[in-house]
Design a protein around this motif. Structure first.
Motif, short mmCIF file in Angstrom:
data_model
loop_
_atom_site.label_atom_id
_atom_site.label_comp_id
_atom_site.label_asym_id
_atom_site.label_seq_id
_atom_site.Cartn_x
_atom_site.Cartn_y
_atom_site.Cartn_z
N ALA A 72 78.44 -12.26 -85.98
CA ALA A 72 78.04 -13.28 -85.03
C ALA A 72 77.22 -13.00 -84.17
O ALA A 72 76.26 -13.30 -83.68
N LEU A 73 77.82 -11.81 -83.40
CA LEU A 73 77.29 -11.13 -82.10
C LEU A 73 75.99 -10.74 -82.34
O LEU A 73 75.20 -10.87 -81.56
N MET A 74 76.06 -9.84 -83.45
CA MET A 74 74.73 -9.06 -83.55
C MET A 74 73.74 -10.05 -84.15
O MET A 74 72.42 -9.98 -83.93
N LEU A 75 73.78 -11.30 -84.60
CA LEU A 75 73.11 -12.29 -85.23
C LEU A 75 72.47 -12.90 -83.83
O LEU A 75 71.44 -13.24 -83.64
N ARG A 76 73.48 -13.25 -82.74
CA ARG A 76 72.90 -13.81 -81.49
C ARG A 76 71.96 -12.88 -80.68
O ARG A 76 71.05 -13.47 -80.27
N ILE A 77 72.38 -11.77 -80.85
CA ILE A 77 71.40 -10.73 -80.29
C ILE A 77 70.16 -10.62 -80.87
O ILE A 77 69.24 -10.79 -80.38
N TRP A 78 70.30 -10.53 -82.22
CA TRP A 78 68.89 -10.55 -82.81
C TRP A 78 68.07 -11.74 -82.61
O TRP A 78 66.86 -11.78 -82.58
N ARG A 79 68.60 -13.02 -82.62
CA ARG A 79 67.90 -14.15 -82.50
C ARG A 79 66.92 -14.22 -81.31
O ARG A 79 66.16 -15.07 -81.07
N ASN A 80 67.61 -13.52 -80.06
CA ASN A 80 67.00 -13.44 -78.70
C ASN A 80 65.93 -12.33 -78.49
O ASN A 80 65.58 -12.11 -77.66
N LEU A 81 65.98 -11.48 -79.47
CA LEU A 81 65.09 -10.60 -79.06
C LEU A 81 63.48 -10.74 -79.71
O LEU A 81 63.20 -11.54 -80.32
N LEU B 267 60.95 -24.92 -73.94
CA LEU B 267 61.85 -26.04 -74.06
C LEU B 267 61.65 -26.76 -75.43
O LEU B 267 62.55 -27.53 -75.65
N LEU B 268 60.95 -26.57 -75.84
CA LEU B 268 60.46 -26.95 -77.51
C LEU B 268 61.23 -26.14 -78.28
O LEU B 268 61.35 -26.63 -79.70
N MET B 269 61.61 -25.06 -78.01
CA MET B 269 62.58 -24.04 -78.92
C MET B 269 63.79 -23.82 -78.49
O MET B 269 64.26 -22.36 -78.09
N LEU B 270 64.69 -24.43 -77.82
CA LEU B 270 65.94 -24.43 -77.20
C LEU B 270 66.72 -23.49 -78.26
O LEU B 270 67.40 -22.61 -77.78
N ASP B 271 66.84 -23.59 -79.51
CA ASP B 271 67.58 -23.16 -80.43
C ASP B 271 67.49 -21.68 -80.36
O ASP B 271 68.22 -20.91 -80.82
N ASP B 272 66.26 -21.30 -80.10
CA ASP B 272 65.88 -19.98 -80.28
C ASP B 272 65.77 -19.10 -78.60
O ASP B 272 65.65 -18.20 -78.64
N HIS B 273 66.38 -20.11 -77.86
CA HIS B 273 66.55 -19.73 -76.44
C HIS B 273 67.88 -20.18 -75.82
O HIS B 273 67.71 -20.98 -74.93
N LEU B 274 68.76 -19.73 -76.55
CA LEU B 274 70.18 -20.26 -76.11
C LEU B 274 70.38 -19.97 -74.61
O LEU B 274 71.18 -20.83 -73.81
N TYR B 275 70.17 -18.90 -74.13
CA TYR B 275 70.31 -18.76 -72.47
C TYR B 275 69.64 -19.83 -71.75
O TYR B 275 70.08 -20.24 -70.64
N LEU B 276 68.40 -20.13 -72.09
CA LEU B 276 67.74 -21.42 -71.70
C LEU B 276 68.44 -22.78 -71.40
O LEU B 276 68.42 -23.35 -70.82
N LYS B 277 69.17 -22.81 -72.80
CA LYS B 277 69.90 -24.36 -72.98
C LYS B 277 70.97 -24.34 -72.00
O LYS B 277 71.32 -24.97 -71.23
#
Length: 333
Positions: free
Chosen positions: A31-40, A149-159
């Motif tokens: 789960a951790l690695m996937l979160r990191i990967w999604r935000n790269l 703002l249109l891609m909040l799921d890809d920018h969880l830090y922004l949410k």
């Protein structure tokens, strides 16, 4: 969770060699690695396909029109009509870790809101930013967040950044507090506010709106060796959601526990207190909280709130939202 002795010994040995080592509790490694990967940024599509088990795809599925049949189902969501479009981007003479940023935000006593992506982002007066970071701050410039703002799921830090700012904006001038727990942001009834009249409607539904849990003591740990009584307060969990191209402010009545580490031992108390919050009572509770956070009894209007009393758009985030919750109706069969 206590650290296993072999792990602690490994960390001590690593620090002795000058390695920056720490124990961080996570859900699972995957789960951790996937979160990191999604935000790269700039991932290769071919490599991304190998990492992710599922992929988002662009589709065109026509939505059915609005329903017209009863029953009408009320939603715990307020329409967000305005979001901040910019903030400030900070560059430093040396890398700033999350812990250092959180420490600065805590010391600012609510005058700064910070997050970290490929750069450090901030809301708050420029003078306040420079005062807290001093010579470490190299540059400060406006930063456009509109596209993200249109891609909040890809920018969880922004949410999370937006939710913290939204909570700060909602509570300004009200007898409320804001805290975060994990990835959740909360608005909390302030037990120490001199004027408690704002909670009259809430108290008519829940009885007390804050207090102490008799007989319950927060568990001790390495950082908190002394026993501590557990307190509670009525709260509202706040989140942002994007559905069908529209932003929504999700408001979910909850209970806040102090200290937060005691939340897991207060399950029985919270279950008892929330056990009858369904249908009519939940509807009344939602009404009371909505009136409290919007600051008006007027239905179907719009309010605008800002995190700070003044500042430019890049310094002071503002939000606009409607005072009437969304609703749904059944489609004709």
């Amino acid at each position: 969770m206590p650290v296993a002795p072999p792990v602690e010994e490994l960390l001590i040995a690593a620090r002795a060699k000058g390695v920056k080592a720490a124990y961080v509790a996570i859900e699972t490694s995957d789960a951790l690695m996937l979160r990191i990967w999604r935000n790269l940024p700039g991932k290769s599509p071919e490599l991304d396909k190998k990492v992710r088990k599922s992929q988002a795809a662009s589709v065109s599925i026509p939505l059915r029109g609005a329903g017209t049949r009863k029953p009408i189902m009320r939603l715990n969501a307020l329409p967000l009509t305005g979001l901040p479009g910019e903030c400030q981007s900070l560059a430093f003479t040396c890398d700033k870790e999350w812990r250092a940023l959180r420490d600065v935000q805590r010391k600012s006593e609510g005058r700064l809101i910070l997050t970290k992506a490929d750069t450090v982002l901030a809301w708050g007066a420029e003078a306040e930013v420079r005062e807290h970071f001093k010579a470490d701050l190299k540059t400060l410039a406006p930063f456009d967040i509109g596209d993200r703002l249109l891609m909040l799921d890809d920018h969880l830090y922004l949410k999370g950044f937006l939710e913290e700012a939204l909570c700060a904006a909602i509570i300004r001038g009200k007898p409320l507090l804001t805290r975060t727990h994990g990835r959740n942001a909360f608005i909390i009834a302030d037990a120490h506010a001199q004027d408690q009249s704002a909670f009259t409607a809430l108290a008519q539904i829940t009885g007390k709106v804050h207090g102490q849990i008799d007989g319950l003591v927060a568990p001790a740990d390495d950082h908190h060796p002394d026993p501590e009584r557990v307190r509670w307060a009525e709260a509202l969990r706040i989140s942002l959601d994007l559905r069908d191209g529209k932003y929504w402010l999700i408001v979910d009545p909850d209970i806040w526990i102090w200290p937060s580490r005691a939340r897991r031992v207060a399950d029985e108390f919270m279950d008892r207190r929330r056990g009858d919050r369904f249908n009519k009572k939940y509807n009344q509770l939602l009404d009371a909280w909505v009136r409290l956070i919007v600051g008006t009894d007027v239905r179907n209007t719009e309010v605008t709130v800002s995190a700070f009393a003044s500042g430019s758009a890049a310094e002071n985030p503002s939000f606009s939202f409607g005072t009437r919750t969304g609703f749904s109706q059944r489609h004709v069969s």
